[in-house]
Design a protein around this motif. Structure first.
Motif, PDB file in Angstrom:
ATOM      1  N   SER A   1       0.117   4.016   1.457  1.00 25.60           N
ATOM      2  CA  SER A   1       0.097   4.621   2.785  1.00 25.60           C
ATOM      3  C   SER A   1      -0.375   3.585   3.802  1.00 25.60           C
ATOM      4  CB  SER A   1      -0.861   5.812   2.770  1.00 25.60           C
ATOM      5  OG  SER A   1      -1.190   6.154   4.088  1.00 25.60           O
TER       6      SER A   1
ATOM      7  N   ARG B   1      -9.157  -4.116  10.947  1.00 28.54           N
ATOM      8  CA  ARG B   1      -7.972  -3.534  10.307  1.00 28.54           C
ATOM      9  C   ARG B   1      -6.669  -3.776  11.090  1.00 28.54           C
ATOM     10  NH1 ARG B   1      -9.146   0.177   5.938  1.00 28.54           N
ATOM     11  NH2 ARG B   1     -10.949  -0.811   4.950  1.00 28.54           N
TER      12      ARG B   1
ATOM     13  N   THR C   1      -9.298   8.236  10.595  1.00 28.82           N
ATOM     14  CA  THR C   1      -8.144   7.566   9.989  1.00 28.82           C
ATOM     15  C   THR C   1      -8.068   6.147  10.533  1.00 28.82           C
ATOM     16  OG1 THR C   1      -6.977   9.640   9.795  1.00 28.82           O
ATOM     17  CG2 THR C   1      -5.631   7.664   9.713  1.00 28.82           C
TER      18      THR C   1
ATOM     19  N   CYS D   1      -9.268  -3.844  -4.296  1.00 26.07           N
ATOM     20  CA  CYS D   1      -8.001  -3.167  -4.568  1.00 26.07           C
ATOM     21  C   CYS D   1      -8.076  -2.599  -5.980  1.00 26.07           C
ATOM     22  CB  CYS D   1      -6.845  -4.142  -4.360  1.00 26.07           C
ATOM     23  SG  CYS D   1      -5.285  -3.313  -4.061  1.00 26.07           S
TER      24      CYS D   1
ATOM     25  N   LYS E   1     -11.345   4.319  -8.556  1.00 27.44           N
ATOM     26  CA  LYS E   1     -10.131   3.837  -9.222  1.00 27.44           C
ATOM     27  C   LYS E   1     -10.541   3.008 -10.429  1.00 27.44           C
ATOM     28  CE  LYS E   1      -6.081   2.148  -6.653  1.00 27.44           C
ATOM     29  NZ  LYS E   1      -5.566   0.942  -6.059  1.00 27.44           N
TER      30      LYS E   1
ATOM     31  N   SER F   1      -4.767   0.979   6.653  1.00 27.85           N
ATOM     32  CA  SER F   1      -5.198   0.549   5.312  1.00 27.85           C
ATOM     33  C   SER F   1      -5.430  -0.960   5.297  1.00 27.85           C
ATOM     34  CB  SER F   1      -4.116   0.862   4.281  1.00 27.85           C
ATOM     35  OG  SER F   1      -3.853   2.236   4.253  1.00 27.85           O
TER      36      SER F   1
ATOM     37  N   ASN G   1      -2.045   4.147   6.350  1.00 23.94           N
ATOM     38  CA  ASN G   1      -3.368   4.527   6.858  1.00 23.94           C
ATOM     39  C   ASN G   1      -4.254   5.071   5.750  1.00 23.94           C
ATOM     40  OD1 ASN G   1      -2.922   3.961   9.663  1.00 23.94           O
ATOM     41  ND2 ASN G   1      -1.524   5.722   9.619  1.00 23.94           N
ATOM     42  N   GLU G   2      -5.530   5.029   6.032  1.00 21.60           N
ATOM     43  CA  GLU G   2      -6.514   5.507   5.070  1.00 21.60           C
ATOM     44  C   GLU G   2      -7.440   6.480   5.803  1.00 21.60           C
ATOM     45  OE1 GLU G   2     -10.335   3.404   2.848  1.00 21.60           O
ATOM     46  OE2 GLU G   2      -8.925   2.190   3.946  1.00 21.60           O
ATOM     47  N   THR G   3      -7.786   7.577   5.142  1.00 20.22           N
ATOM     48  CA  THR G   3      -8.740   8.512   5.747  1.00 20.22           C
ATOM     49  C   THR G   3     -10.123   8.238   5.172  1.00 20.22           C
ATOM     50  OG1 THR G   3      -6.979  10.132   5.923  1.00 20.22           O
ATOM     51  CG2 THR G   3      -9.216  10.954   6.225  1.00 20.22           C
ATOM     52  N   LEU G   4     -11.068   7.996   6.036  1.00 16.60           N
ATOM     53  CA  LEU G   4     -12.430   7.678   5.601  1.00 16.60           C
ATOM     54  C   LEU G   4     -13.182   8.957   5.243  1.00 16.60           C
ATOM     55  CD1 LEU G   4     -13.247   5.117   8.443  1.00 16.60           C
ATOM     56  CD2 LEU G   4     -12.517   4.617   6.100  1.00 16.60           C
TER      57      LEU G   4
ATOM     58  N   ARG H   1      -4.589  -4.355   3.933  1.00  7.64           N
ATOM     59  CA  ARG H   1      -3.329  -4.817   3.325  1.00  7.64           C
ATOM     60  C   ARG H   1      -3.429  -6.228   2.769  1.00  7.64           C
ATOM     61  NH1 ARG H   1       1.221  -2.893   7.524  1.00  7.64           N
ATOM     62  NH2 ARG H   1       2.556  -3.716   5.881  1.00  7.64           N
TER      63      ARG H   1
ATOM     64  N   ARG I   1       0.836  -1.207   0.000  1.00  5.89           N
ATOM     65  CA  ARG I   1       0.000   0.000   0.000  1.00  5.89           C
ATOM     66  C   ARG I   1       0.864   1.247   0.000  1.00  5.89           C
ATOM     67  NH1 ARG I   1      -5.351  -1.621  -0.146  1.00  5.89           N
ATOM     68  NH2 ARG I   1      -5.260   0.266  -1.404  1.00  5.89           N
TER      69      ARG I   1
END
Ligand code: PEP
Ligand code: MN
Length: 467
Positions: free
Chosen positions: A125, A152, A135, A445, A385, A138, A127-130, A140, A123
């Motif tokens: 990052s 998580r 936060t 993903c 994406k 992520s 971490n992921e911000t929702l 993985r 990944r």
């Protein structure tokens, strides 16, 4: 080499631990990790070393230009995909695509699924911000943590669950193939109804008619009876990202049965080598291929055929350093270079990579495989994406052309695909647009080609070879 086995000097299955490492899981409970590793160590191999060696021979034929490699599957395989329907649709799709490629390239096709173990994701990052501003770590991949927000945290027992899901998936692949899912005597559903362009439809129909006639003819004359039409080889692969999993799956094993004398007693013991028995083929991702880091160190001791992703950030001289580390004896087919630049960048970057390798002792030794997916990811205005079918095709065509110009052989393709009717990539004959993406977007993903887009890609590659 040491006297007792074929491991390189200074290498052990755990020598990677002394090197710097990227994307490493920072587990909170090392004891729980050790316990999972011990469990994995005593479980049997998922694949056999003789199968691994057979694949390496097939890949040597690809490196020589005598065969073509098709590798495909999900970006992130979930434990949840370990279900008969999902497995069957993927096998059928890979088989159908390979038939089209046999017809187009007029060469045998080696099939490798990105499946039965593709559970780890690098990944950008940690971490992921929702959308609500929170936060969270992520996702993985199922081997490390779960997609659900309450799962998580890294869980070492997932390493063991990965083994069991991988083994169950491969068991069903083997059972389905042995029971005739790949039986080419049965009519295949080519589902060309969606192709609207009459010229394209005519081309695809020509291929299907040819293949159907050929299979019927072989059946009529009995040529399919003792040949290989009842069964096919399907090898497995994944990105060997989580070395805590790959290390205990790596075993010192004999490479052959050894020679025996006429009375049956062994007269020589076969050479031993280290095989990562989690899959037939493993690759190093774009984010973890630093020449002096842990993943290259781990891969340097394996007897498996291995892949290395190559992209815009790969200096051409690094390629030779990596090849000399992974394949000092220049074994043909041992290393597959999986190139992924993006449609607009192939022409600027691939020639220098080809010249560095083909101008060295590795001439005609590597498999050049095109991954037209990972350099062509984009985000829509709504933040989804996706990848455009035309960009994927453009990178493939450009790669084929550059290899032709440089006198090298593009020996294969590496695709993210699924046998299901998802709507994740734009374009193709169904002409999916941004509004369609929400209809059935299920990837956790990267966006995958759906079964129609994937088959169409195979037709277009075949067409390129025939014209
Ligand atoms: C992948 O193959 O899913 C992947 C992460 O690719 P890359 O390492 O090339 O970015
Ligand atoms: Mn991916």
């Amino acid at each position: 080499m040491s006297a007792s086995n074929c491991a390189p000097e200074g290498w052990t299955p755990s020598s990677w631990r002394a090197k710097p490492i990227k994307q490493s899981p920072a587990y909170e409970d090392p004891k729980a990790v050790s316990q999972a590793v011990r469990e994995l160590q005593r479980l049997p191999p998922i694949v056999h070393q003789h199968e691994i060696l057979r694949l390496k021979q097939h890949l040597a034929a690809v490196a020589r230009g005598d065969a073509f490699l098709l590798q495909g599957g999900d970006c992130a395989e979930l434990f949840d995909y370990c279900q008969p329907a999902a497995i069957e649709s993927k096998i059928k799709l890979l088989l159908q695509m390979s038939l089209v490629l046999v017809w187009g390239a007029d060469k045998p096709v080696v099939r490798i699924g990105r499946m039965a173990g593709q559970y780890a994701k690098p990944r950008s990052s940690p971490n992921e911000t929702l959308p609500d501003g929170r936060t969270v770590p992520s996702f993985r991949g199922d081997i490390l943590n779960g997609f659900e927000l309450d799962q998580r945290e890294l869980d070492p027992q997932r390493l063991v669950r990965a083994y069991h899901h991988s083994a169950a998936t491969l068991n069903y692949v083997r059972a389905a193939i042995a029971s005739g899912i790949a039986d080419l005597h049965r009519p295949l559903d080519w589902g060309l109804g969606h192709v609207r362009d009459p010229a394209l439809k005519a081309k695809y129909s020509e291929a299907v008619t040819f293949l159907t006639d050929m299979l019927r003819f072989m059946h009529t004359i009995g040529a399919d009876k003792n040949d290989k039409l009842d069964t096919v080889d399907l090898f497995t692969s994944h990105e060997a990202l989580v070395l805590e999993y790959e290390e205990p799956m790596t075993r010192l094993l004999p490479s052959s049965h050894g020679r025996s004398s006429s009375d049956g007693s062994a007269v020589s013991s076969p050479p031993l080598a280290y095989y990562d028995t989690s899959a037939h083929f493993l690759w190093i991702g774009d984010r973890t291929r630093q020449v002096d880091h842990a993943h290259v160190e781990f891969f340097r001791g394996l007897a498996n055929p291995v892949g290395v992703k190559v992209g815009p950030t790969t200096p051409p001289e690094d390629l030779l350093t990596i090849l000399r580390a992974l394949n000092p004896s220049c074994e043909p087919g041992k290393v597959t270079l999986i190139t992924r630049y993006g449609a607009a960048r192939v022409r600027g970057l691939l020639p220098a990579h080809i010249r560095a390798v083909e101008g060295s002792e590795y001439k005609r030794c590597v498999v050049w495989q095109c991954d037209p997916m990972h350099g062509n990811t984009q985000t829509t205005t709504c933040g989804i994406k996706t990848r455009h079918f035309s960009d994927i095709l453009a990178e493939l065509r450009e790669t084929l052309m550059v290899h032709a110009e440089e006198g090298s052989y593009m020996g294969g393709v590496h695709l993210e695909l699924t046998g299901d009717a998802v709507t994740e990539c734009l374009g193709g004959s169904e002409n999916l647009d941004e509004d369609d993406l929400s209809t059935n977007y299920t990837s956790f993903c990267d966006p995958r080609l759906n079964e129609k887009q994937a088959l169409e890609m195979a037709f277009l590659i075949a067409d390129h070879h025939r014209t």
